[in-house]
Structures are given as C-alpha cells and as structure tokens.
Design an enzyme around this catalytic site. Structure first.
Site, short mmCIF file in Angstrom:
data_model
loop_
_atom_site.label_atom_id
_atom_site.label_comp_id
_atom_site.label_asym_id
_atom_site.label_seq_id
_atom_site.Cartn_x
_atom_site.Cartn_y
_atom_site.Cartn_z
N ARG A 47 0.83 -1.19 0.00
CA ARG A 47 0.00 0.00 0.00
C ARG A 47 0.88 1.26 0.00
O ARG A 47 0.58 2.24 -0.63
CB ARG A 47 -0.87 -0.02 1.26
CG ARG A 47 -2.15 0.72 1.17
CD ARG A 47 -2.99 0.43 2.39
NE ARG A 47 -2.17 -0.07 3.51
CZ ARG A 47 -2.65 -0.57 4.63
NH1 ARG A 47 -3.95 -0.66 4.80
NH2 ARG A 47 -1.85 -0.98 5.60
N VAL A 133 -4.65 -21.18 9.38
CA VAL A 133 -5.07 -21.71 10.69
C VAL A 133 -3.86 -22.16 11.48
O VAL A 133 -3.07 -22.98 11.02
CB VAL A 133 -6.04 -22.91 10.53
CG1 VAL A 133 -6.51 -23.40 11.90
CG2 VAL A 133 -7.23 -22.55 9.67
N GLY A 135 -1.01 -20.73 12.35
CA GLY A 135 0.34 -20.30 11.96
C GLY A 135 1.23 -21.40 11.42
O GLY A 135 0.96 -21.99 10.38
N ILE A 137 1.83 -24.36 12.50
CA ILE A 137 1.49 -25.76 12.78
C ILE A 137 0.93 -26.43 11.54
O ILE A 137 -0.07 -25.98 10.98
CB ILE A 137 0.45 -25.86 13.92
CG1 ILE A 137 0.91 -25.10 15.16
CG2 ILE A 137 0.18 -27.32 14.26
CD1 ILE A 137 -0.13 -24.99 16.26
N GLY A 188 3.31 -7.28 23.09
CA GLY A 188 3.10 -7.42 21.65
C GLY A 188 2.25 -8.63 21.26
O GLY A 188 2.15 -8.96 20.08
N ASP A 202 -11.60 -14.27 15.42
CA ASP A 202 -10.46 -14.91 14.75
C ASP A 202 -10.55 -16.43 14.89
O ASP A 202 -10.41 -17.17 13.91
CB ASP A 202 -9.16 -14.37 15.38
CG ASP A 202 -7.93 -15.07 14.85
OD1 ASP A 202 -7.45 -14.69 13.77
OD2 ASP A 202 -7.45 -16.01 15.52
N LYS A 206 -11.27 -19.62 12.03
CA LYS A 206 -10.45 -20.84 11.93
C LYS A 206 -11.32 -22.09 12.14
O LYS A 206 -11.12 -23.11 11.48
CB LYS A 206 -9.32 -20.78 12.95
CG LYS A 206 -8.31 -19.67 12.59
CD LYS A 206 -7.40 -19.35 13.75
CE LYS A 206 -6.40 -18.27 13.38
NZ LYS A 206 -5.67 -17.76 14.55
N1 LIG Z 1 0.67 -11.78 11.54
C1 LIG Z 1 0.48 -13.05 11.85
O1 LIG Z 1 1.04 -13.57 12.84
C2 LIG Z 1 -0.42 -13.92 11.00
C3 LIG Z 1 -0.59 -15.28 11.33
C4 LIG Z 1 -1.38 -16.09 10.52
C5 LIG Z 1 -2.04 -15.53 9.43
N2 LIG Z 1 -1.88 -14.19 9.16
C6 LIG Z 1 -2.59 -13.66 8.00
O2 LIG Z 1 -1.64 -13.17 7.07
C7 LIG Z 1 -2.19 -12.05 6.36
C8 LIG Z 1 -1.23 -10.87 6.50
O3 LIG Z 1 -1.08 -10.55 7.86
P1 LIG Z 1 0.09 -9.56 8.34
O4 LIG Z 1 0.11 -9.65 9.83
O5 LIG Z 1 1.33 -9.77 7.59
O6 LIG Z 1 -0.56 -8.14 7.93
P2 LIG Z 1 0.17 -6.72 7.85
O7 LIG Z 1 1.43 -6.74 8.64
O8 LIG Z 1 -0.86 -5.70 8.15
O9 LIG Z 1 0.58 -6.61 6.31
C9 LIG Z 1 -0.35 -6.40 5.29
C10 LIG Z 1 0.41 -6.04 4.01
O10 LIG Z 1 -0.53 -5.87 2.96
C11 LIG Z 1 -0.27 -4.63 2.30
N3 LIG Z 1 -1.53 -4.12 1.79
C12 LIG Z 1 -2.63 -3.76 2.49
N4 LIG Z 1 -3.61 -3.38 1.64
C13 LIG Z 1 -3.11 -3.52 0.39
C14 LIG Z 1 -3.62 -3.29 -0.92
N5 LIG Z 1 -4.87 -2.84 -1.09
N6 LIG Z 1 -2.82 -3.55 -1.98
C15 LIG Z 1 -1.57 -4.00 -1.81
N7 LIG Z 1 -1.02 -4.25 -0.60
C16 LIG Z 1 -1.79 -3.99 0.48
C17 LIG Z 1 0.35 -3.75 3.35
O11 LIG Z 1 1.10 -2.73 2.71
P3 LIG Z 1 2.01 -1.70 3.55
O12 LIG Z 1 3.20 -2.50 4.02
O13 LIG Z 1 2.39 -0.66 2.55
O14 LIG Z 1 1.14 -1.21 4.66
C18 LIG Z 1 1.22 -4.76 4.09
O15 LIG Z 1 2.44 -4.91 3.45
C19 LIG Z 1 -3.58 -11.84 6.97
O16 LIG Z 1 -4.53 -12.52 6.19
C20 LIG Z 1 -3.48 -12.49 8.33
O17 LIG Z 1 -4.74 -12.93 8.82
C21 LIG Z 1 -1.09 -13.39 9.91
#
Ligand SMILES: NC(=O)c1ccc[n+]([C@@H]2O[C@H](COP(=O)([O-])OP(=O)(O)OC[C@H]3O[C@@H](n4cnc5c(N)ncnc54)[C@H](OP(=O)(O)O)[C@@H]3O)[C@@H](O)[C@H]2O)c1
Length: 429
Positions: A47, A133, A135, A137, A188, A202, A206
C-alpha cells in the site's frame, strides 16, 4: 533441474510477507533444489511504496496489485494482504490469469472460501492456505491429505495465541482480565484493538475452515457459534482449580453422534488439567483431532508471528511449485457430504454453574427441581453459606445446550436465586 525460474508475486509485505520474501531470498538454493526449479520474486504489491523494505529491490515494489496478478507470466501468487477485498478479487483474478495461489487469509476463507475454491477449480489451479489456521502448525495438510482416508469426528483446539496468553496469565498469576490484557498488549501479543481475538472472531474463522475440511462440508463464519472470553473472571479460575480444571478459549468442531450433522463453536470452557490442551501455555496453539481409525492426534506449536507463519506459506509455495512442474494440482474443495450445520442448542455439553442463593432450607431442592424439569441431570453440587447468603456450584452431566440454557433462564426467575455468578461449559472429559 529446470533453469527457467517459477515466478512468484507477493501481495502484501507486512509481518508475514516480509518474512516470506526474506526466506525466499536467503534459502533460494535449497528451495530450488527441493522444487526442481528456481523461484523468483517477480513483484511485491504494497500500500505504501515509499516504506523501506530491507532486502527487496525497489524495482519489484508496486502499488498496483491488480496489474501484477494480471501480468500473465506469474506462476504463483502469495496473498498476505488480509481482509475480504481487494484480496478476494485479486485471488480470483490471479486464477483467471494462470497463477496458483497461496494465502494466509483466514477471514476470507471463512467468509467466502467457496468462491475461491470454485475459481481455482474452474481454471485448474491450486489454492493452498496452511498459514490461515494456527500459523506454523501443519494442520490443513494433515487434515486434507494425511487423514483423507479416515473419518474425523472431532477437532478441538486453541487456535488463538492472544487469548491463550491472557487466560494463561490469569491462571498462573491470578490476574484479572484487564490486567492480563494489558500485559499481553505490552508484550506485543495483543493488538491495539484486540476485539477480533478476545471476542472470538479470529478463532471462529479458523473453526469454520477446520470444520469444513474435517467433515467435507461447507461451513461459513456465520455458522459458527461464538462467545468471547472477556467475561472470564479470576473467580472462574478459582472454581476451575477446585474442579482440577483450567479455562481455555476453545474452537470445537464436532460431528453429531448420528453422523447426520456437524457443529462448530468457539467459547471459553473448563478443561481438566489432565487434558493435553490444558498444558498449552502462553501464546502457543494446539489442535486435538479425533479420527475413527487414527484415534487421538495433537498438533502443537506457534500459531502466529511473521517467521512461523512464513514457514507455513513457504511450505505451500514449495508444494504448489512442485505441482506446477508436474502439471498437476493438489486437493481442491471437498464438500461432498453436504452435512447441515446444527445450531448451538443441539450441541451436547456439560455446564459448570455458580449461583448466589438465599441460605435457607429447601433452596437446594428447588434448584434441583429446575434442573430435573429441563431434563438436565446434576453430576455434583457444592454449597457454601454465610450470613444468610450462600453460593451453590452445580456441575451437570452432558445435556443439549438448549436444555442447559433453558435451565439457567428458569433459575434466574427463582426468588431464592439472587444471581447467576458464572456459567461455563466443561469440555474434554
Ligand atoms: N501476523 C500473523 O502472525 C499472521 C498469522 C497467521 C495468518 N496471518 C494472516 O496473514 C495475512 C497478512 O497478515 P500480516 O500480519 O502480515 O498483515 P500486515 O502486517 O498488516 O501486512 C499487510 C500487508 O498488505 C499490504 N496491503 C494492504 N492493503 C493492500 C492493498 N490494497 N494492496 C496491496 N497491498 C496492500 C500492506 O502494505 P504496507 O506494508 O504498505 O502497509 C502490508 O504490506 C492476513 O490474512 C493475516 O490474517 C497473519
């Protein structure tokens, strides 16, 4: 080994995406050897293009995710943006333009997995989502592939690290909910707005994904009964301890005893300390699977975080790339049983109920009558009285949830019942 690289488009470069890019770069040779062809990061959609992203060449960054997935030369799209839109349209567009997809997007899969599966099938592509689902695992692949020859009857797990951290802190330190949430935020483990975690949204997403895969039927987020854990008190933990239990926020997916329907639910529950899930501490996740032939299986590990989640994404990436080289696809949607999802009232469970009652003769008999009238049989009763008031802790045998909640409603109407201090389901016995 093929020398022409497989091209990967990364949609999102946040907590998960940045780790995916890092591992793809640092482990490039190993990944190539395991896949049988090099993998090349062909573009990264974000973004905010001006943000510094270590290790990612500036020329790969774009804000035009749609153009990236439409390029036509992309073999695999890794979607780690999250949310419903634009993720859904980007994924379906990727399929239309020849790419397979790896996603970590639990919200989208639980809301509208059917659309994604249908688009993947229509275009003969893969849709993999191990990271959605629990992470790191391995769970989706064991359910979809390793256990594909078995009959799964129950999936019960701790699938949200934030809430497990909070409940574990309450259990070990005696802290109240707010205090434990503050600690989780400071470390955090909880986001500034913890609603999705603490209210169970959430975990419910899952549960929908797990139930759908385990029972080969379609289960959506709306089908999942959900109760958060914000009402759990230190008094509940004290009661749980007296029963040899602890309290966990559980996602439970069950096949009904007659096999004709399924249920999916998320709520806090007491579980015996002897149950394997009771020893899952801090922000860890664990999922307990009961299958007809395999028996009981438990999957345990870190359920979130950039690097653990990226591990699951990379595993999918390797599998999808291998399929691509073999001109094959992995498993698609399996929803052939079309079992209906029953409401919470049909779930058979046990209740632990704490009542504040008048300390006078006949109260116990009156309370017991209400249980009997609703067809709920009592397992144990503990009574403590002082200064004309008493507390009554009733633990029931298994009964339909509708009968249990009807009992509680009727108890509230008794003059001698001053209040219902807490109601908690008891699981895992
Ligand atoms: N974090 C975890 O521990 C975790 C665990 C399991 C699953 N997930 C899943 O993984 C996915 C990502 O999670 P995350 O924690 O990595 O999220 P995040 O840190 O918020 O990262 C989201 C990324 O998407 C980009 N973005 C947002 N809107 C966009 C758009 N319209 N077009 C292009 N890029 C866009 C953001 O850009 P910018 O960098 O420019 O803001 C950022 O790089 C989610 O579905 C989440 O449920 C996360």
């Amino acid at each position: 080994m093929r020398t022409r690289p497989l091209k990967v488009a990364l949609l999102g470069c946040g907590v998960v995406g940045s780790e995916v890019a890092r591992i793809m770069t640092t482990h490039a040779d190993d990944l190539a050897a395991r896949i049988g062809a090099p993998v090349e990061l062909a573009g990264v959609a974000v973004r905010r293009p001006s943000k510094v992203r270590e290790g990612i060449p500036a020329e790969l960054i774009t804000t035009d995710a749609t153009a990236l997935v439409k390029r036509g030369d992309i073999d695999v799209v890794v979607e780690v943006i999250g949310g419903i839109e634009p993720a859904r349209t980007l994924i379906t567009t990727a399929f239309e333009h020849g790419a397979s997809v790896v996603s970590a997007n639990k919200a989208l899969l639980a809301e509208d997995g059917a659309t994604l599966y249908a688009a993947a099938e229509e275009h003969g592509r893969d849709l993999y989502f191990e990271a959605a689902v629990a992470g790191a695992i391995p769970l989706i692949r064991p359910l979809r592939e390793s256990l594909a020859g078995d009959k799964i009857n129950r999936v019960m797990g701790i699938v949200n690290g934030t809430t497990n951290f909070i409940l574990d802190a309450m259990d070990t330190s005696g802290a109240g909910y707010s205090e434990a949430l503050d600690e989780a935020t400071a470390l955090g483990y909880a986001e500034a707005d913890p609603t999705a975690d603490v209210e169970g949204f959430d975990a419910a997403a899952k549960a929908a994904i797990l139930a759908g895969i385990a029972f080969h039927t379609r289960v959506r987020l709306d089908d999942v009964y959900r109760e958060g854990m914000t009402e759990v008190t230190s008094a509940d933990f004290a009661s749980a301890k007296r029963m040899g239990c602890t309290i966990k926020l559980l996602a439970i997916c069950e096949r009904a005893a007659d096999g004709e329907s399924v249920t999916a639910r998320v709520h806090p529950a007491m579980i015996p300390l002897s149950h394997p899930l009771a020893s899952v501490r801090e922000a860890y996740n664990a999922v307990f699977v009961e299958a007809e032939a395999a028996g009981q299986l438990m999957f345990y590990g870190p359920g979130a975080g950039g690097s653990p989640t990226a591990s699951a994404v990379l595993g999918d990436l390797v599998a999808v790339c291998r399929n691509k080289l073999n001109e094959a696809t992995g498993p698609g949607e399996s929803a052939y049983t079309q079992l209906p999802v029953s409401p919470m009232g049909d779930v058979v469970t046990r209740y632990h109920i704490s009542l504040d009652v008048a300390d006078k003769p006949g109260v116990l008999a009156q309370v017991a009558t209400v249980f009997a009238e609703h067809g709920v049989s009592i397992d144990t009763v503990r009574q403590q009285g002082k200064d004309g008031e008493a507390s009554l802790v009733v633990v029931t045998h298994r009964a339909p949830d509708a009968a249990l909640s009807g009992t509680v409603e009727a108890l509230r109407k008794l003059d001698t019942v001053r209040g219902v201090a807490s109601i908690m389901r008891v699981e895992g016995e």
